[in-house]
Write an enzyme that holds these catalytic residues in place. Structure first.
Site, PDB file in Angstrom:
ATOM      1  N   GLN A   1      -0.348   4.146   0.243  1.00 20.34           N
ATOM      2  CA  GLN A   1      -0.916   5.078   1.234  1.00 20.34           C
ATOM      3  C   GLN A   1      -0.302   4.842   2.604  1.00 20.34           C
ATOM      4  O   GLN A   1       0.058   5.787   3.307  1.00 20.34           O
ATOM      5  CB  GLN A   1      -2.434   4.928   1.282  1.00 20.34           C
ATOM      6  CG  GLN A   1      -3.106   5.380  -0.005  1.00 20.34           C
ATOM      7  CD  GLN A   1      -4.607   5.172  -0.012  1.00 20.34           C
ATOM      8  OE1 GLN A   1      -5.174   4.614   0.936  1.00 20.34           O
ATOM      9  NE2 GLN A   1      -5.251   5.598  -1.067  1.00 20.34           N
TER      10      GLN A   1
ATOM     11  N   ASP B   1      -5.899   0.109  -9.210  1.00 19.16           N
ATOM     12  CA  ASP B   1      -7.165   0.814  -9.455  1.00 19.16           C
ATOM     13  C   ASP B   1      -7.786   0.469 -10.808  1.00 19.16           C
ATOM     14  O   ASP B   1      -8.876   0.954 -11.128  1.00 19.16           O
ATOM     15  CB  ASP B   1      -6.929   2.332  -9.395  1.00 19.16           C
ATOM     16  CG  ASP B   1      -6.574   2.788  -7.986  1.00 19.16           C
ATOM     17  OD1 ASP B   1      -7.001   2.133  -7.015  1.00 19.16           O
ATOM     18  OD2 ASP B   1      -5.856   3.794  -7.845  1.00 19.16           O
TER      19      ASP B   1
ATOM     20  N   SER C   1       0.827  -1.210   0.000  1.00 16.83           N
ATOM     21  CA  SER C   1       0.000   0.000   0.000  1.00 16.83           C
ATOM     22  C   SER C   1       0.857   1.252   0.000  1.00 16.83           C
ATOM     23  O   SER C   1       1.599   1.518   0.947  1.00 16.83           O
ATOM     24  CB  SER C   1      -0.920   0.007   1.226  1.00 16.83           C
ATOM     25  OG  SER C   1      -1.459   1.314   1.404  1.00 16.83           O
TER      26      SER C   1
HETATM   27  C1  S3P Z   1      -2.906   5.559  -3.832  1.00 15.89           C
HETATM   28  C2  S3P Z   1      -2.617   4.269  -3.455  1.00 15.89           C
HETATM   29  C3  S3P Z   1      -3.517   3.129  -3.729  1.00 15.89           C
HETATM   30  C4  S3P Z   1      -4.582   3.467  -4.767  1.00 15.89           C
HETATM   31  C5  S3P Z   1      -5.198   4.818  -4.538  1.00 15.89           C
HETATM   32  C6  S3P Z   1      -4.131   5.908  -4.587  1.00 15.89           C
HETATM   33  C7  S3P Z   1      -1.945   6.640  -3.505  1.00 15.89           C
HETATM   34  O1  S3P Z   1      -4.165   2.753  -2.520  1.00 15.89           O
HETATM   35  O2  S3P Z   1      -5.595   2.484  -4.772  1.00 15.89           O
HETATM   36  O3  S3P Z   1      -6.184   5.106  -5.503  1.00 15.89           O
HETATM   37  O4  S3P Z   1      -2.051   7.746  -4.063  1.00 15.89           O
HETATM   38  O5  S3P Z   1      -1.052   6.397  -2.678  1.00 15.89           O
HETATM   39  P1  S3P Z   1      -3.495   1.688  -1.489  1.00 15.89           P
HETATM   40  O6  S3P Z   1      -2.332   2.336  -0.849  1.00 15.89           O
HETATM   41  O7  S3P Z   1      -4.606   1.410  -0.501  1.00 15.89           O
HETATM   42  O8  S3P Z   1      -3.178   0.486  -2.315  1.00 15.89           O
END
Ligand code: S3P
Length: 439
Positions: A171, A321, A169
């Site tokens: 995020q 995504d 992830s």
């Molecule tokens: C993102 C990370 C992804 C992605 C989201 C944007 C980001 O999520 O699905 O649309 O900008 O860091 P995850 O970290 O939950 O995989």
């Protein structure tokens, strides 16, 4: 306000050139890092979607000066050494998981109390994945469920940790790194599968010495804190995840031939393009250039006869995504497309694994789920269903793209969420000749 929408087979092939809107991930990060930095950051090409506008409001609430100068042109004067201040009212992230998780990470570095809220979709999504490492660093939160609404009750004076996220992830990675900026010592993050690296790249551009060392499995990223960010200029490249819908439309409508300009080509985001090439798509990247620290290109796409393939789970981080729209494209391919390792799709803006299967089945497409694997068999698409989009922009756009290749129109119950990531979706689709009805 809900607005239903409908798509149907266009009478003529799709054609023309379109500009991809700014990347959502990079737009969030530009505002957040700008608000942390000393000085004034100039941003061009910012995505002006609802998710990003929420992040802009949040940065104002933490005391940054955020100004819109013109179309995609924004200026952020950060708090620098003064640090973020306590917002007067709860920070509302709307639908935005990225805004929520990154901002919670950055705010944990400051000795402030903050209440956080979000919409119904965001309030059902797991926040424990960022709260756990932030708690390990010493932050405290008031929450029973580890979901929004919740409050930071203690931040600042964190201790540096070494953390290995249990899920791939970007995020979670970013939340820990942003908390590490204001933490004494070396914050270390071990990423087992590589995810999008926009936080790392942009921190570098803001003058942070962030070190990435490859490991047999993934990489270790370190930041020595506390570290000051210096304002800079950010040019936001086009979002490959939004380009995916335009590309899908051209691949699926017979005779189509379009060019999608200004698409970011970052290995951690380009999984879909590789998969489509393996399926036999005419998808060529031309005119490669560097812009704002990323490589961008123009993508030339023609309607193509595709074949089903197996997409292994190691692809997921680079196209997490894009699975709903890949499943829609797969509905026009010869044979079966098998997509493995999709567990994370269950915790996106909606449960996209179940939602994608339901959308396809309701429109007469053979789609099955076995554990975390989705299989879609292509062929004739009857269409005719109304799809529930469950506050999910990508499900809404995917369903409308399906209707471009189905016998009967496809309807969606609510198109309003599309504005979170792709406010000009209907305009750009019309520019290439696919007029979608919105009511
Ligand atoms: C993102 C990370 C992804 C992605 C989201 C944007 C980001 O999520 O699905 O649309 O900008 O860091 P995850 O970290 O939950 O995989």
């Amino acid at each position: 306000m809900n607005a239903s929408a409908k798509s149907k087979k266009p009478n003529t092939p799709l054609s023309g050139r379109v500009q991809t809107p700014g990347d959502k991930s990079i737009s969030h990060r530009a505002l957040i890092l700008g608000a942390l930095a000393e000085g004034t950051t100039e941003i061009t090409g910012l995505l002006e979607g609802d998710d990003i506008l929420r992040t802009a409001d949040a940065m104002r609430a933490f005391g940054a000066k955020v100004k819109r100068l013109g179309d995609g042109r924004w200026q952020v004067t950060g708090r620098g050494e003064r640090g973020w201040r306590t917002p007067k009212t709860p920070v509302d992230f709307g639908n935005a998981g990225t805004g929520a998780r990154l901002i919670m990470g950055a705010a944990a570095g400051y000795n402030i109390k903050v209440s956080y809220t979000g919409d119904a979709s965001l309030s059902s999504r797991p926040m424990g994945r960022v709260l756990t490492p932030l708690r390990d660093m010493g932050a405290e939160f008031d929450t029973k469920t580890d979901k929004l609404p919740l409050a930071q009750t203690k931040g600042g004076k964190l201790v540096a940790i070494s953390y290995t996220p249990p899920h791939a992830s970007a995020q979670v990675k970013s939340a820990v790194l942003l908390a590490g900026l204001n933490t004494e010592g070396t914050t270390e993050l071990h990423e087992r599968s590589l995810t999008r690296d926009h936080t790392e790249n942009m921190l570098k551009a803001f003058g942070v010495n962030i070190v990435r060392k490859p490991r047999e499995q993934g990489q270790i990223i370190t930041i020595d804190g506390p570290v000051a960010l210096k304002a800079t200029k950010v040019k936001v490249p086009g979002d490959p995840s939004s380009a995916a819908f335009l590309i899908a439309a051209a691949l699926m409508v017979p005779g189509s031939d379009i060019i999608v300009e200004n698409v970011m080509m970052n290995d951690a985001r380009s999984g879909l393009f590789e998969v489509l090439n393996e399926m036999g798509a005419f998808l060529r990247a031309d005119n490669y250039r560097r812009s704002g620290g990323e490589t961008i290109a123009d993508l030339h796409v023609k309607h193509s006869k595709l074949r089903g393939i197996t997409v292994m789970s190691d692809r997921v981080p680079s196209m997490v995504d894009e699975y709903p729209v890949l499943a829609v494209i797969a509905a026009t391919a010869r044979g079966t497309t098998v997509m493995r390792g999709l567990g994370e799709l269950r915790v996106k803006e909606s449960d996209r694994l179940t939602g994608t299967q339901k959308m396809l089945r309701a429109n007469g497409v053979d789609a099955t789920i076995d554990g975390d694997t989705l299989s879609v068999t292509g062929g004739h698409i009857p269409g005719g269903a109304k799809v529930k989009t469950r506050h999910d922009h990508r499900m809404a756009m995917s369903a409308l793209i399906l209707g471009l290749a189905s016998e009967k129109p496809v309807r969606i119950d609510d198109a309003s969420m599309i504005a979170t990531s792709f406010p000009r979706f209907f305009d750009l689709m019309a520019e290439i000749g696919a007029s979608l009805d919105i009511s």
